[in-house]
Design a protein around this motif. Sequence first.
Motif, PDB file in Angstrom:
ATOM      1  N   ALA A 494      47.267  48.034  34.268  1.00 35.55           N
ATOM      2  CA  ALA A 494      46.179  48.843  34.847  1.00 35.55           C
ATOM      3  C   ALA A 494      45.537  49.693  33.761  1.00 35.55           C
ATOM      4  CB  ALA A 494      46.719  49.718  35.946  1.00 35.55           C
ATOM      5  N   VAL A 495      44.234  49.676  33.694  1.00 34.76           N
ATOM      6  CA  VAL A 495      43.497  50.548  32.776  1.00 34.76           C
ATOM      7  C   VAL A 495      42.909  51.719  33.569  1.00 34.76           C
ATOM      8  CG1 VAL A 495      41.519  50.705  31.207  1.00 34.76           C
ATOM      9  CG2 VAL A 495      43.003  48.696  31.143  1.00 34.76           C
ATOM     10  N   CYS A 496      42.252  51.390  34.678  1.00 33.17           N
ATOM     11  CA  CYS A 496      41.691  52.450  35.533  1.00 33.17           C
ATOM     12  C   CYS A 496      42.615  52.636  36.733  1.00 33.17           C
ATOM     13  CB  CYS A 496      40.289  52.064  35.990  1.00 33.17           C
ATOM     14  SG  CYS A 496      39.614  53.252  37.163  1.00 33.17           S
ATOM     15  N   MET A 497      43.342  53.767  36.716  1.00 34.70           N
ATOM     16  CA  MET A 497      44.315  54.016  37.789  1.00 34.70           C
ATOM     17  C   MET A 497      43.598  54.330  39.110  1.00 34.70           C
ATOM     18  SD  MET A 497      47.196  53.779  36.302  1.00 34.70           S
ATOM     19  CE  MET A 497      47.743  53.635  34.627  1.00 34.70           C
ATOM     20  N   CYS A 498      42.477  55.043  39.017  1.00 33.85           N
ATOM     21  CA  CYS A 498      41.799  55.462  40.259  1.00 33.85           C
ATOM     22  C   CYS A 498      41.335  54.259  41.058  1.00 33.85           C
ATOM     23  CB  CYS A 498      40.592  56.334  39.948  1.00 33.85           C
ATOM     24  SG  CYS A 498      40.948  57.719  38.910  1.00 33.85           S
ATOM     25  N   LYS A 499      40.723  53.306  40.364  1.00 34.95           N
ATOM     26  CA  LYS A 499      40.140  52.166  41.071  1.00 34.95           C
ATOM     27  C   LYS A 499      41.022  50.922  40.999  1.00 34.95           C
ATOM     28  CE  LYS A 499      36.396  54.448  41.961  1.00 34.95           C
ATOM     29  NZ  LYS A 499      35.903  54.715  43.301  1.00 34.95           N
ATOM     30  N   GLY A 500      42.162  51.055  40.333  1.00 34.70           N
ATOM     31  CA  GLY A 500      43.082  49.923  40.236  1.00 34.70           C
ATOM     32  C   GLY A 500      42.486  48.749  39.476  1.00 34.70           C
ATOM     33  N   VAL A 501      41.778  49.025  38.368  1.00 35.29           N
ATOM     34  CA  VAL A 501      41.159  47.925  37.597  1.00 35.29           C
ATOM     35  C   VAL A 501      42.067  47.565  36.424  1.00 35.29           C
ATOM     36  CG1 VAL A 501      39.100  47.154  36.368  1.00 35.29           C
ATOM     37  CG2 VAL A 501      38.899  48.811  38.213  1.00 35.29           C
ATOM     38  N   THR A 502      42.329  46.271  36.281  1.00 29.08           N
ATOM     39  CA  THR A 502      43.262  45.821  35.247  1.00 29.08           C
ATOM     40  C   THR A 502      42.546  45.506  33.934  1.00 29.08           C
ATOM     41  OG1 THR A 502      43.012  43.527  35.884  1.00 29.08           O
ATOM     42  CG2 THR A 502      44.785  44.765  36.973  1.00 29.08           C
ATOM     43  N   LEU A 503      43.390  45.390  32.896  1.00 30.86           N
ATOM     44  CA  LEU A 503      42.870  45.022  31.581  1.00 30.86           C
ATOM     45  C   LEU A 503      42.151  43.671  31.655  1.00 30.86           C
ATOM     46  CD1 LEU A 503      42.860  45.544  28.510  1.00 30.86           C
ATOM     47  CD2 LEU A 503      45.111  44.468  28.407  1.00 30.86           C
ATOM     48  N   GLY A 504      42.753  42.730  32.393  1.00 28.82           N
ATOM     49  CA  GLY A 504      42.168  41.398  32.519  1.00 28.82           C
ATOM     50  C   GLY A 504      40.778  41.446  33.135  1.00 28.82           C
ATOM     51  N   ALA A 505      40.625  42.261  34.176  1.00 27.34           N
ATOM     52  CA  ALA A 505      39.320  42.352  34.845  1.00 27.34           C
ATOM     53  C   ALA A 505      38.270  42.914  33.889  1.00 27.34           C
ATOM     54  CB  ALA A 505      39.440  43.221  36.086  1.00 27.34           C
ATOM     55  N   ILE A 506      38.702  43.861  33.065  1.00 24.74           N
ATOM     56  CA  ILE A 506      37.753  44.457  32.111  1.00 24.74           C
ATOM     57  C   ILE A 506      37.380  43.435  31.040  1.00 24.74           C
ATOM     58  CG2 ILE A 506      37.568  46.237  30.291  1.00 24.74           C
ATOM     59  CD1 ILE A 506      39.153  48.056  32.252  1.00 24.74           C
ATOM     60  N   GLU A 507      38.385  42.705  30.575  1.00 20.89           N
ATOM     61  CA  GLU A 507      38.095  41.664  29.571  1.00 20.89           C
ATOM     62  C   GLU A 507      37.137  40.613  30.135  1.00 20.89           C
ATOM     63  OE1 GLU A 507      42.231  41.833  26.996  1.00 20.89           O
ATOM     64  OE2 GLU A 507      41.881  40.168  28.356  1.00 20.89           O
TER      65      GLU A 507
END
Length: 559
Positions: A494-507
């Motif tokens: 997890a990169v964004c804890m508030c919105k539950g966004v993962t490193l993979g999704a950001i990549e």
Amino acid sequence: MSVSSKIQDVFNEPGCSKNANKSAKDKKKGCTKALQPGGAAGGCAFDGAKIALQPFADVAHLVHGPIACEGNSWDNRGSASSGPTLWRTSFTTDMTEQDVVFGGEKKLFKACKEIIEKYDPPAIFVYQTCVPAMIGDDIGAVCKAASQKFGKPVIPVNVPGFVGPKNLGNKLAGEALLDYVIGTVEPEYTTPYDINIIGEFNLAGEFWQVKPLLDELGIRILSCISGDGRYNEVASSHRARATMMVCSKAMINVARKMEERYGIPFFEGSFYGIEDTSDSLKELARLLIERGADPELMDRVNALCEREEKRAYAAIAKLKPRVQGKKVLLITGGVKSWSVVAALMEAGFEMVGTSVKKSTREDKERIKELMGQDAHLIEDMKPRDMYKMLRDARADIMLSGGRSQFVALKATMPWLDINQERHQCYMGYVGMVNLVKEIDRTLSNPVWKKVRKPAPWAKVGDSWQERALAQIAQEQAELAADPAKAEEVRRAKAVCMCKGVTLGAIEDAIRGGAATTEAVKEKTAASGGCGACAVRIQEILDQGAIVGQPTQQINVAAE
Ligand code: SF4
């Protein structure tokens, strides 16, 4: 102003960089983070307001609500007072079912009367909590009536817990000061050397390690909000010449609005760390000189900083032979961990890792400069990774807040509390010497040898610690043997804890063409909550992620 418009006002605070970066829709949602199952919820808005205001030592703090609200919030910080003790007395209207049916306003009014008759404080702060807010008790009207009747300031602090988290409560407490207190009293006299300190709570009395330095320089603290504070001081704080905001964001709205209303410039500084203390004193002097203080003040500040730095480093050097080479894992919630890192390295400690969750990019660069480019910068470390690090003896001691203490204790490794619940003073030059002394004491405590001995009934190779380590080792081996699975785990971080966004999704978003943090946010919602991960997203972008590149090739440190 209603509590909901007050909250919107706080969310629109231009001084808060996180809020400033949010869209209008995100601003409305505020700073609340979605809770992870099993995670601690943290304090409510009322709790945050109480933390921010209770250190005003001569004020009566009256909690309007069921007794548990006061029970939860009383004594949750170790602030200290140099005189009055009224703030330590717990006052509550102790609402019951009957008050819920018939309303609690009369009870509140009577409580104000009783406090004034028995204690005669300079003011009463009345805190609204969930239950009276839900039944519609108007504490503003009661406080106004009580002020008129008894001729004393009775200040409503409208912070029912359900409106949001602790940090919102800090800010709403600041709003109450701005609306009802600041600017209501004129100081007996003013000087060009008057300052305000905002967001300093005098935990364990540690501000008293800095105050003598300001006294020596002839800088007068007109008001400290709120550690060891007094009502009349904060009421007359609008006549200060400069403000230092200590606890970065807790009361930024107070500092900024005082600048807007009364023209008092402010800066964010820290008294943790030797260099930070010097920097803060110099910045204070600069602002005072700009507003009319004699320029020779800067010469005196420079001389004092030089003298104190020399003294502190000499004291630390004496302790060096005892601690040289000991490995420290530093997990602080603090913003400026580089400053503490610098002092610890000066003492001869080896830093195996430090948290950088709240650090800016410049801070991270400074840490890398100090610790080397391979420095272990921890964004978010899982308890089991901390545990393993300690068990593998990659660290001799962990410095952290109370929440992680059990990880160190389970690993039977020394641990030192450096967060707000601590009982030691680490502020200022003397504070850093104290910190090194405390680490030395903790490391050499004989208890660690004793607790490390296996229990008489424990079977060799079958303790819970050994089983836990074996499980971790097995998981790691499985990942090493299965690169696809390892990649899946890496991407799931997890990169964004508030919105539950993962490193993979950001990549994936970057691969899909998002070339800025704003574009990543649009595609994934990352950094749309508290905004703390924006720096991290920028780093991912900076670390060579090329738009259109396959995911696996994006060079991201997955720590
Ligand atoms: S959430 Fe409401 S009821 Fe609970 S402690 Fe906070 S103010 Fe009291």
